[in-house]
Design an enzyme around this catalytic site. Sequence first.
Site, PDB file in Angstrom:
ATOM      1  N   GLY A 213       0.811  -1.214   0.000  1.00  0.00           N
ATOM      2  CA  GLY A 213       0.000   0.000   0.000  1.00  0.00           C
ATOM      3  C   GLY A 213       0.844   1.263   0.000  1.00  0.00           C
TER       4      GLY A 213
ATOM      5  N   GLU B 146      11.154   3.160   5.842  1.00  0.00           N
ATOM      6  CA  GLU B 146      10.942   1.716   6.036  1.00  0.00           C
ATOM      7  C   GLU B 146      12.071   1.180   6.904  1.00  0.00           C
ATOM      8  OE1 GLU B 146       8.465  -0.771   5.009  1.00  0.00           O
ATOM      9  OE2 GLU B 146       9.785  -1.756   6.465  1.00  0.00           O
TER      10      GLU B 146
ATOM     11  N   CYS C 152       3.943  -8.667   1.722  1.00  0.00           N
ATOM     12  CA  CYS C 152       3.646  -9.404   0.488  1.00  0.00           C
ATOM     13  C   CYS C 152       4.901  -9.964  -0.151  1.00  0.00           C
ATOM     14  CB  CYS C 152       2.926  -8.475  -0.491  1.00  0.00           C
ATOM     15  SG  CYS C 152       2.805  -9.139  -2.160  1.00  0.00           S
TER      16      CYS C 152
ATOM     17  N   CYS D  24       2.757 -13.203   0.421  1.00  0.00           N
ATOM     18  CA  CYS D  24       2.358 -13.748  -0.885  1.00  0.00           C
ATOM     19  C   CYS D  24       3.489 -14.380  -1.670  1.00  0.00           C
ATOM     20  CB  CYS D  24       1.755 -12.655  -1.754  1.00  0.00           C
ATOM     21  SG  CYS D  24       0.681 -11.527  -0.879  1.00  0.00           S
TER      22      CYS D  24
ATOM     23  N   LYS E 245       5.588 -17.281   0.130  1.00  0.00           N
ATOM     24  CA  LYS E 245       4.602 -18.344   0.334  1.00  0.00           C
ATOM     25  C   LYS E 245       4.320 -19.079  -0.979  1.00  0.00           C
ATOM     26  CE  LYS E 245       0.553 -17.124  -0.458  1.00  0.00           C
ATOM     27  NZ  LYS E 245      -0.602 -16.699   0.270  1.00  0.00           N
TER      28      LYS E 245
ATOM     29  N   TYR F  13      12.146  -3.128  -5.755  1.00  0.00           N
ATOM     30  CA  TYR F  13      11.232  -2.179  -5.126  1.00  0.00           C
ATOM     31  C   TYR F  13      11.896  -0.846  -4.843  1.00  0.00           C
ATOM     32  CZ  TYR F  13       6.876  -4.489  -4.707  1.00  0.00           C
ATOM     33  OH  TYR F  13       5.670  -5.027  -5.013  1.00  0.00           O
TER      34      TYR F  13
ATOM     35  N   TYR G 127      -6.483 -19.158   6.459  1.00  0.00           N
ATOM     36  CA  TYR G 127      -5.820 -19.468   5.195  1.00  0.00           C
ATOM     37  C   TYR G 127      -4.315 -19.663   5.357  1.00  0.00           C
ATOM     38  CZ  TYR G 127      -3.900 -14.773   4.315  1.00  0.00           C
ATOM     39  OH  TYR G 127      -3.171 -13.624   4.375  1.00  0.00           O
ATOM     40  N   ILE G 128      -3.711 -18.940   6.289  1.00  0.00           N
ATOM     41  CA  ILE G 128      -2.267 -19.090   6.468  1.00  0.00           C
ATOM     42  C   ILE G 128      -1.948 -20.488   6.997  1.00  0.00           C
ATOM     43  CG2 ILE G 128      -0.243 -18.218   7.728  1.00  0.00           C
ATOM     44  CD1 ILE G 128      -1.588 -15.437   7.665  1.00  0.00           C
TER      45      ILE G 128
ATOM     46  N   GLU H 266      -2.343 -22.959   4.128  1.00  0.00           N
ATOM     47  CA  GLU H 266      -1.285 -22.852   3.127  1.00  0.00           C
ATOM     48  C   GLU H 266      -0.003 -23.512   3.622  1.00  0.00           C
ATOM     49  OE1 GLU H 266      -2.849 -18.885   0.723  1.00  0.00           O
ATOM     50  OE2 GLU H 266      -1.273 -18.611   2.215  1.00  0.00           O
TER      51      GLU H 266
ATOM     52  N   ARG I 210     -13.066 -20.360   8.664  1.00  0.00           N
ATOM     53  CA  ARG I 210     -14.273 -19.648   9.070  1.00  0.00           C
ATOM     54  C   ARG I 210     -14.492 -18.449   8.151  1.00  0.00           C
ATOM     55  NH1 ARG I 210     -15.258 -16.173  13.668  1.00  0.00           N
ATOM     56  NH2 ARG I 210     -13.021 -16.248  14.037  1.00  0.00           N
TER      57      ARG I 210
ATOM     58  N   ASP J  81      -3.060  -3.251   5.680  1.00  0.00           N
ATOM     59  CA  ASP J  81      -3.388  -4.113   6.819  1.00  0.00           C
ATOM     60  C   ASP J  81      -3.479  -3.360   8.139  1.00  0.00           C
ATOM     61  OD1 ASP J  81      -3.200  -6.062   4.912  1.00  0.00           O
ATOM     62  OD2 ASP J  81      -1.663  -7.254   5.927  1.00  0.00           O
TER      63      ASP J  81
ATOM     64  N   THR K 232      -3.080  -7.936  -0.503  1.00  0.00           N
ATOM     65  CA  THR K 232      -2.207  -7.048  -1.261  1.00  0.00           C
ATOM     66  C   THR K 232      -2.961  -6.205  -2.304  1.00  0.00           C
ATOM     67  OG1 THR K 232      -0.227  -8.364  -0.930  1.00  0.00           O
ATOM     68  CG2 THR K 232      -0.284  -7.022  -2.914  1.00  0.00           C
TER      69      THR K 232
ATOM     70  N   ALA L 250      -7.914 -15.744  -3.036  1.00  0.00           N
ATOM     71  CA  ALA L 250      -7.514 -17.138  -3.193  1.00  0.00           C
ATOM     72  C   ALA L 250      -6.860 -17.626  -1.925  1.00  0.00           C
ATOM     73  CB  ALA L 250      -6.539 -17.277  -4.355  1.00  0.00           C
TER      74      ALA L 250
ATOM     75  N   HIS M 189     -12.821 -26.238 -24.143  1.00  0.00           N
ATOM     76  CA  HIS M 189     -12.820 -27.676 -23.901  1.00  0.00           C
ATOM     77  C   HIS M 189     -11.481 -28.282 -24.234  1.00  0.00           C
ATOM     78  CE1 HIS M 189     -14.762 -31.476 -23.261  1.00  0.00           C
ATOM     79  NE2 HIS M 189     -14.288 -31.930 -24.398  1.00  0.00           N
TER      80      HIS M 189
ATOM     81  N   GLU N 218     -14.568 -24.627 -17.727  1.00  0.00           N
ATOM     82  CA  GLU N 218     -15.785 -24.627 -18.551  1.00  0.00           C
ATOM     83  C   GLU N 218     -17.016 -25.057 -17.748  1.00  0.00           C
ATOM     84  OE1 GLU N 218     -16.044 -27.580 -21.779  1.00  0.00           O
ATOM     85  OE2 GLU N 218     -14.475 -28.745 -20.804  1.00  0.00           O
TER      86      GLU N 218
END
Lengths: 497, 554
Positions: free
Chosen positions: B87, B106, B124, B129, B132, B181, B259-260, B263, B286, B385, B393, B423, B518, B523
């Site tokens: 962010g 930073e 991230c 992200c 991971k 970065y 999720y963590i 994963e 949950r 966050d 992210t 995801a 297909h 599909e």
Amino acid sequence: MARKMLADGELSQTNKEESRYDFDLFVIGAGSGGVRAARFSANYGAKVGICELPFHPISSEVIGGVGGTCVIRGCVPKKILVYGATFGGEIEDARNYGWEVNEKLDFNWKKLLQKKTNEINRLNEIYKRLLSNAGVKLLEGEGKIVGPNGVEVTQLDGTKLSYSAKHILIATGSRAHRLPIPGQELAITSDEALSLDELPKRAVVFGGGYIAVEFASIWKGLGATVDLFYRKELPLRGFDDEMRAVVAKNLEGRGINLHPQTNLRELIKTDCGIKVVTDHGDELIADAVLFATGRLPNSKRLNLEAVGVELDKTGAVKVDEYSRTNIPSIWAVGDVTNRMNLTPVALMEGTCFSKTVFGGESSKPDYSNIPCAVFSIPPLSVVGLSEEQAIEQANGDVLIFTSTFNPMKNTISGRQERTIMKLVVDEETDKVLGASMCGPDAPEIMQGIAVALKCGATKAQFDSTVGIHPSAAEEFVTMRTVSRRVTACGKPKSNPE
Amino acid sequence: MVSTCLTAPKLSAPTLQTLCRNLPLTLPSSTLYSFSRLLSPSTSRFRHHHVPLQRRCLFSTRSKSGNDAEPLRDYDFDLFTIGAGSGGVRASRFAANFGASVAVCELPFSTISSETTGGVGGTCVLRGCVPKKLMVYASKYSHEFHESNGFGWKYDTKPKHDWSTLVANKNAELQRLTGIYKNILNNAGVTLIEGRGKIVDPHTVDVDGKLYTARHILISVGGRPFIPEIPGSEYAIDSDAALDLSTKPEKVAIVGGGYIALEFAGIFNGLKSEVHVFIRQKKVLRGFDEEIRDFVGDQMSLRGIEFHTEEAPQAIVKSADGSLSLTTNKGTVEGFSHIMFATGRRPNTKNLGLESVGVKTNKNGAIEVDEYSRTTVPSIWAVGDVTDRINLTPVALMEGGALAKTLFQNEPTKPDYRAIPSAVFSQPPIGQVGLTEEQAIKEHGDIDVYTANFRPLKATLSGLPDRVFMKLIVCARTNKVLGLHMCGEDSAEIVQGFAVAVKAGLTKVDFDATVGIHPTSAEEFVTMRTPTRKIRQSPAAEGKMGVEANAAGV
């Protein structure tokens, strides 16, 4: 796919008034389009018969099988081999991720082939069951048209059965076609390539279409030396030019020897293999030569001339927008009509036919924004217009957004292969006219994009969608700056690259 | 692509690499932005988005003055950002591109975050992200080797995994990314200051004793894993440490069902650790669609992960041989080499000087902001966050992008939180967008639910018990697709395109009108003809659909 069809279950036959025909509908050919039309028509209450040639992996005038090209000799077995071949590259990629894998890997072609055949047999049975569950009468044998409302089925033992039907549907599909060059009988088509006894060590593929690049990828991934010959400068004519170039580069990057603008002149049998002679005079020896030089509609032995069903010069059955031939009681769907030769299109045509004829709802198949995929390794998938088509068709300027990147997986695997994505946007309306991608998972990614395009989504709507991070697909919703603008007359106005 | 990168690199490795290649070309534009700042000190009146490159280059010779304070200014910077994660970097870059003078501070780089360590790129890139996903890639191979057996591939010796190769290659990639970065910030003309930022007053930030004034201050310091205090919790590791272990955990306990937790369970399981997951609830994840929760739990169990449900951790004991035991309300499991807590994350709001300046935080420590990401102090803003809105992210990017527009482009912009896809990179992964079935019933009452649960083509050959589950939730009244959920291979990639459709408010009819690709898994989403169930508020129409649904589907 079979599973989907099973979901429909039993039909409830609503009996209409006693018909003077044996069947309301008789379908010749139980492939994707035929089975779909037969089942759906039966579900609408029609009395349906369908005939299909005996089953065998290799098709001929007298061999076919319920399920058709897609299930027996096309999409399904092809995808199985692509899966098998993809592991070749995956195993290489695993090493930099810390996996210690033997240098020399053992691949057992016979095992894969056996499992493929088992799966095809299973699907063939499922298709038969689908038909019987839908109340469709399945006849094994070769179907011929003997009148606007008459069909004749020649069974295996030679006995002929005659039926009358209110409507006849031709859904006999198409077959691979070999180029008539000296020694062509030494070559194989995709039918045989899906069922070879031995994996060729040295393979030659002739053709630039999707079948050619898919088989080149399959054989290469399974460890063969592959030489791909095609007539144009780039493979995949008709696709976006930028994508074609990327596919060519990726095929080469994976170790396939490309021979653009090259024809094969002759095949000669020798003791050490098939000698392949090109029109440049070059020669090489191969264990297998695949001709992926097109497919022709199966319209010859249907006796169409007797009833006057018109064909075009390629032998495709001519139909109107509702899939009706020039004989009002005879209809045709799928590859035999050579409109857009894809399984889901045949399904759509079959569905529309049933709706129109038995569902009381005239419906035309809609050919706009049909997505499709080429299962090369890595795959290509597109929906809507290519850049070239958009420039030709658009009224105003066309904006091209592209993204070329090294997929995250490659940052560690070290594989040198870039993914490319492209959106083609009409500047005036902001509508996304086309999307394409070449890279891992492209066909899976493109399906959802296709829904958006089908409904006329704008670039602004793409931009307002939040990305799924980290994915490759998120690139499609984060392309913020135009790569180039092309004016309606077809010349780039500015090209920052 | 070059021009895309000038304004829109996204915070992911793929694009970054492209960026890196194109860096020389990005310079002219940043110098133009410096030039425009001279013209318009606080807010640029110009929009540079579509200025052709040729024009930009004309200016490039004229301005080399960059970040020095200018005489017209009251402040050192138009914007001072604390925290150079997703962010913060997005807001800073975009603000600079709109003509603002920007600084960002930073903490020094480290793979493990703390009060004194962080690194450009943020969670991230360094601890979330990206690493991971790299670990997920690495761990997925064991499943692929398994699958490949069914496709005729044979390994003389079973593939073995070397942990140190993976960690070394992963860390090299992170170093590369943090460097990129820094370049991105530099190229955008943003001043990067290393150190710990603390707010002194509404317009002043203290970085390790040096004071900087700014018209606006942005707090984008993110969050950090949180481990609850229980006896022995000092032996537990969090996700930061789990991404940077020097050796493979032989037997690992993961506490948490989010999720963590899932994963990492997949990562360790794929890399051949024995994995136990302890969750308080009956089910994992949950907040996710109930059917997805059941499905992913089953699939992960089939891959060898052991779930201990309705177990809350009470104590960790280290035994003489160094192994750890975890005691829960239900008993004790011994012999763990590692115990990882994935029990939530907390905003990094301590010691930022927030209380003294009057920035309000909620009871979780998250900064309270309005719809434009403004805090209770008008000159102080917060994104990502640290605000604990939706901690993803791409959402932080959206918030940062919106803020830059609000502040420096005279275009007040609210982030739009509708239909944000997300995801879970569990194995198999989950992708989702829109409402769960439970939410949809609550908000819309009458809905039709379409589901598919099938064995994918690959699994029929591999012989593995892998399945795919897909679900569409449709509003019965408007026909709009309210939610779309999937668990199975490629879910994350598949859902993105559908997210465009859901966000655009498309209907089930639109889905049906789309032709399938297909053979793919995706599909399925355009070929679901018969509702699995129709849920109606009126009791008469409630319940499972049988014959009626079939008739409707043909």
